[in-house]
Write a protein that holds these residues in place. Structure first.
Motif, PDB file in Angstrom:
ATOM      1  N   SER A  22      13.501  -5.295   7.182  1.00 38.94           N
ATOM      2  CA  SER A  22      12.664  -5.242   5.984  1.00 38.94           C
ATOM      3  C   SER A  22      13.405  -5.708   4.739  1.00 38.94           C
ATOM      4  O   SER A  22      12.773  -6.075   3.744  1.00 38.94           O
ATOM      5  CB  SER A  22      12.138  -3.822   5.772  1.00 38.94           C
ATOM      6  OG  SER A  22      13.175  -2.925   5.411  1.00 38.94           O
ATOM      7  N   GLU A  29       3.628 -10.057   4.835  1.00 34.84           N
ATOM      8  CA  GLU A  29       2.736  -9.184   5.599  1.00 34.84           C
ATOM      9  C   GLU A  29       3.518  -8.300   6.557  1.00 34.84           C
ATOM     10  O   GLU A  29       3.219  -7.114   6.716  1.00 34.84           O
ATOM     11  CB  GLU A  29       1.701 -10.010   6.365  1.00 34.84           C
ATOM     12  CG  GLU A  29       0.634 -10.630   5.486  1.00 34.84           C
ATOM     13  CD  GLU A  29      -0.484 -11.249   6.309  1.00 34.84           C
ATOM     14  OE1 GLU A  29      -0.460 -11.113   7.550  1.00 34.84           O
ATOM     15  OE2 GLU A  29      -1.383 -11.869   5.711  1.00 34.84           O
ATOM     16  N   ARG A  31       6.647  -7.426   6.145  1.00 32.89           N
ATOM     17  CA  ARG A  31       7.385  -6.475   5.306  1.00 32.89           C
ATOM     18  C   ARG A  31       6.478  -5.311   4.894  1.00 32.89           C
ATOM     19  O   ARG A  31       6.894  -4.149   4.945  1.00 32.89           O
ATOM     20  CB  ARG A  31       7.946  -7.172   4.072  1.00 32.89           C
ATOM     21  CG  ARG A  31       8.706  -6.226   3.160  1.00 32.89           C
ATOM     22  CD  ARG A  31       9.394  -6.933   2.012  1.00 32.89           C
ATOM     23  NE  ARG A  31      10.644  -7.534   2.448  1.00 32.89           N
ATOM     24  CZ  ARG A  31      10.864  -8.841   2.541  1.00 32.89           C
ATOM     25  NH1 ARG A  31       9.893  -9.691   2.233  1.00 32.89           N
ATOM     26  NH2 ARG A  31      12.022  -9.318   2.940  1.00 32.89           N
ATOM     27  N   ALA A  32       5.256  -5.598   4.534  1.00 32.95           N
ATOM     28  CA  ALA A  32       4.317  -4.535   4.158  1.00 32.95           C
ATOM     29  C   ALA A  32       4.041  -3.632   5.355  1.00 32.95           C
ATOM     30  O   ALA A  32       3.905  -2.411   5.196  1.00 32.95           O
ATOM     31  CB  ALA A  32       3.016  -5.153   3.642  1.00 32.95           C
ATOM     32  N   GLN A 216      -3.324  -0.379   6.130  1.00 35.29           N
ATOM     33  CA  GLN A 216      -2.360  -0.815   5.118  1.00 35.29           C
ATOM     34  C   GLN A 216      -2.828  -2.069   4.398  1.00 35.29           C
ATOM     35  O   GLN A 216      -2.512  -2.278   3.224  1.00 35.29           O
ATOM     36  CB  GLN A 216      -0.988  -1.055   5.761  1.00 35.29           C
ATOM     37  CG  GLN A 216       0.071  -1.620   4.848  1.00 35.29           C
ATOM     38  CD  GLN A 216       0.307  -0.772   3.602  1.00 35.29           C
ATOM     39  OE1 GLN A 216       0.213   0.449   3.651  1.00 35.29           O
ATOM     40  NE2 GLN A 216       0.607  -1.416   2.474  1.00 35.29           N
ATOM     41  N   GLU A 220      -1.808  -1.413  -1.449  1.00 34.33           N
ATOM     42  CA  GLU A 220      -0.703  -2.236  -1.915  1.00 34.33           C
ATOM     43  C   GLU A 220       0.538  -1.972  -1.066  1.00 34.33           C
ATOM     44  O   GLU A 220       0.601  -0.992  -0.332  1.00 34.33           O
ATOM     45  CB  GLU A 220      -0.414  -1.948  -3.387  1.00 34.33           C
ATOM     46  CG  GLU A 220       0.020  -0.532  -3.691  1.00 34.33           C
ATOM     47  CD  GLU A 220       0.245  -0.311  -5.184  1.00 34.33           C
ATOM     48  OE1 GLU A 220       1.038  -1.054  -5.784  1.00 34.33           O
ATOM     49  OE2 GLU A 220      -0.397   0.591  -5.733  1.00 34.33           O
ATOM     50  N   ARG A 221       1.527  -2.851  -1.196  1.00 39.82           N
ATOM     51  CA  ARG A 221       2.731  -2.659  -0.384  1.00 39.82           C
ATOM     52  C   ARG A 221       3.446  -1.381  -0.803  1.00 39.82           C
ATOM     53  O   ARG A 221       3.727  -1.155  -1.982  1.00 39.82           O
ATOM     54  CB  ARG A 221       3.688  -3.844  -0.539  1.00 39.82           C
ATOM     55  CG  ARG A 221       4.678  -3.948   0.623  1.00 39.82           C
ATOM     56  CD  ARG A 221       5.878  -4.778   0.260  1.00 39.82           C
ATOM     57  NE  ARG A 221       6.862  -3.996  -0.475  1.00 39.82           N
ATOM     58  CZ  ARG A 221       8.008  -4.493  -0.934  1.00 39.82           C
ATOM     59  NH1 ARG A 221       8.299  -5.755  -0.762  1.00 39.82           N
ATOM     60  NH2 ARG A 221       8.866  -3.717  -1.570  1.00 39.82           N
ATOM     61  N   ASP A 223       6.370   1.262  -1.354  1.00 41.01           N
ATOM     62  CA  ASP A 223       7.795   1.258  -1.672  1.00 41.01           C
ATOM     63  C   ASP A 223       8.165   2.669  -2.121  1.00 41.01           C
ATOM     64  O   ASP A 223       8.056   3.009  -3.290  1.00 41.01           O
ATOM     65  CB  ASP A 223       8.105   0.240  -2.775  1.00 41.01           C
ATOM     66  CG  ASP A 223       9.610   0.144  -3.071  1.00 41.01           C
ATOM     67  OD1 ASP A 223      10.379   0.888  -2.421  1.00 41.01           O
ATOM     68  OD2 ASP A 223       9.986  -0.647  -3.938  1.00 41.01           O
TER      69      ASP A 223
END
Length: 353
Positions: A22, A29, A31-32, A216, A220-221, A223
């Motif tokens: 990651s 995509e 990574r998310a 997902q 949003e991604r 974090d």
């Protein structure tokens, strides 16, 4: 010291591979997808190894400080120096435009604001886990293990509410409220995991990961380091589905030697992989002329991940010989590295990551 449990080490081993992936050049995509569950997974695994004990609170705090804060400060100092001298001058890392005083203060504050952890972003996990460990320990001690579900629900609400605030607490204190939810779930469900046949594992794993991906995609991604969760009604179901799929799969992979090796040394990999990954990027960029902005397809991601893992092995060997860097005592060198698997009935759990 408790004997290690294979499935937990294997889970941490595969999990730390996903962490490196990651952070490597990667398709957004994918990574998310990984960010949706891989950090909740590590807090969950830390909760699995929590053992209620009668030790004095001060003793517990000192133990966790030695195992989490000591390596945090040691490696923060080391990696800050390497960033200041070398990595901040590389074109693919935020560096020359960053005031070095911000990362320096980040050593003590451990928040993502103002590039405070740009010298080693992954290291935030240790200070946050320290707060999570204390939060759960003191609640468990005061409540005598009662109403844990209500405690976790309250933490989830407060943690989600904190995402709307415009500031961060030192050591990611707000994130700890969300992280303790997964930590507590790990403690409550640690005996649930069993090994099923591939006929059961394969369709459930594929279905749950697919469903997680769909959920997902509407969010949003994620974090966690930045306390970015998106919508809570999307974040928690996606994270839980991903963890279930991952942990069902890991039961079938729990005797994989490479995963066990990485899992038993996951804290070392966590501490050193970002500087090592930057070294790999520099090698590929300057040595082979690779454009890092476009080298984000899966083959490239796997190559960067594999090279980083290979280069972490000397660090694993070195720090195992000098465990005081990790807050551990010197061990008998004649002790065998492999230890027999233990069932949950023996109630012996390894140290958290």
């Amino acid at each position: 010291m408790g004997k290690r449990i294979h499935w937990i080490d294997a889970a941490k081993g595969l999990g730390i591979i996903l962490v490196i992936m990651s952070h490597a050049p990667m398709n957004p995509e994918l990574r998310a997808f990984l960010f949706a569950f891989h950090m909740p997974l590590f807090f969950y695994l830390s909760g699995v190894v929590f053992k209620p004990s009668r030790q004095a609170p001060l003793t517990f705090v000192k133990k966790k400080a030695r195992g989490l804060l000591l390596p945090y400060f040691i490696f923060s100092a080391i990696t800050y120096v390497t960033w200041f001298v070398l990595f901040r001058h590389l074109p693919f890392t935020p560096g020359e435009n960053v005031d070095p005083i911000h990362p320096f203060t980040g050593i003590f504050l451990s928040t993502p604001e103002n590039y405070q952890l740009t010298y080693n972003p992954a290291i935030w996990f240790l200070t946050c886990l320290f707060l999570v460990e204390l939060l759960f320990f003191f609640y468990y001690r005061l409540s005598r293990g009662k109403w844990i579900g209500l405690f976790l629900l309250t933490a989830a609400i407060l943690g989600y509410g904190s995402t709307f605030l415009q500031f961060a607490l030192p050591w990611n204190g707000f994130v700890a409220l969300t992280a303790v939810v997964f930590y507590g779930l790990g403690f409550l469900t640690k005996t649930f995991w069993k090994t099923y046949s591939w006929k059961i594992v394969a369709p459930i794993t594929v279905s749950f990961f697919s469903l997680m991906y769909i959920i997902q995609s509407f969010n949003e991604r994620i974090d966690m380091r930045g306390n970015i969760l998106g919508e809570a009604y999307l974040f928690y179901p996606a994270a839980i589905l991903g963890m279930i799929a991952f942990l069902m799969l890991i039961q079938k992979l729990q005797h994989t030697k490479g995963l066990l090796y990485l899992g038993s040394n996951s804290i070392i990999v966590l501490l050193v992989h970002m500087p090592v990954l930057n070294l790999v990027k520099a090698m590929m960029h300057y040595g082979f002329g690779v454009n890092l902005d476009t080298a984000n397809t899966l083959p490239w991601t796997l190559l960067f991940t594999g090279l980083t893992l290979l280069l972490t092995i000397p660090f694993i060997v070195f720090f195992n010989k000098h465990p005081w860097f990790l807050g551990k005592k010197e061990t008998n060198k004649k002790t065998k590295m492999r230890t027999p698997q233990v069932s949950f009935r023996e109630k012996s759990y390894p140290k958290s990551i």
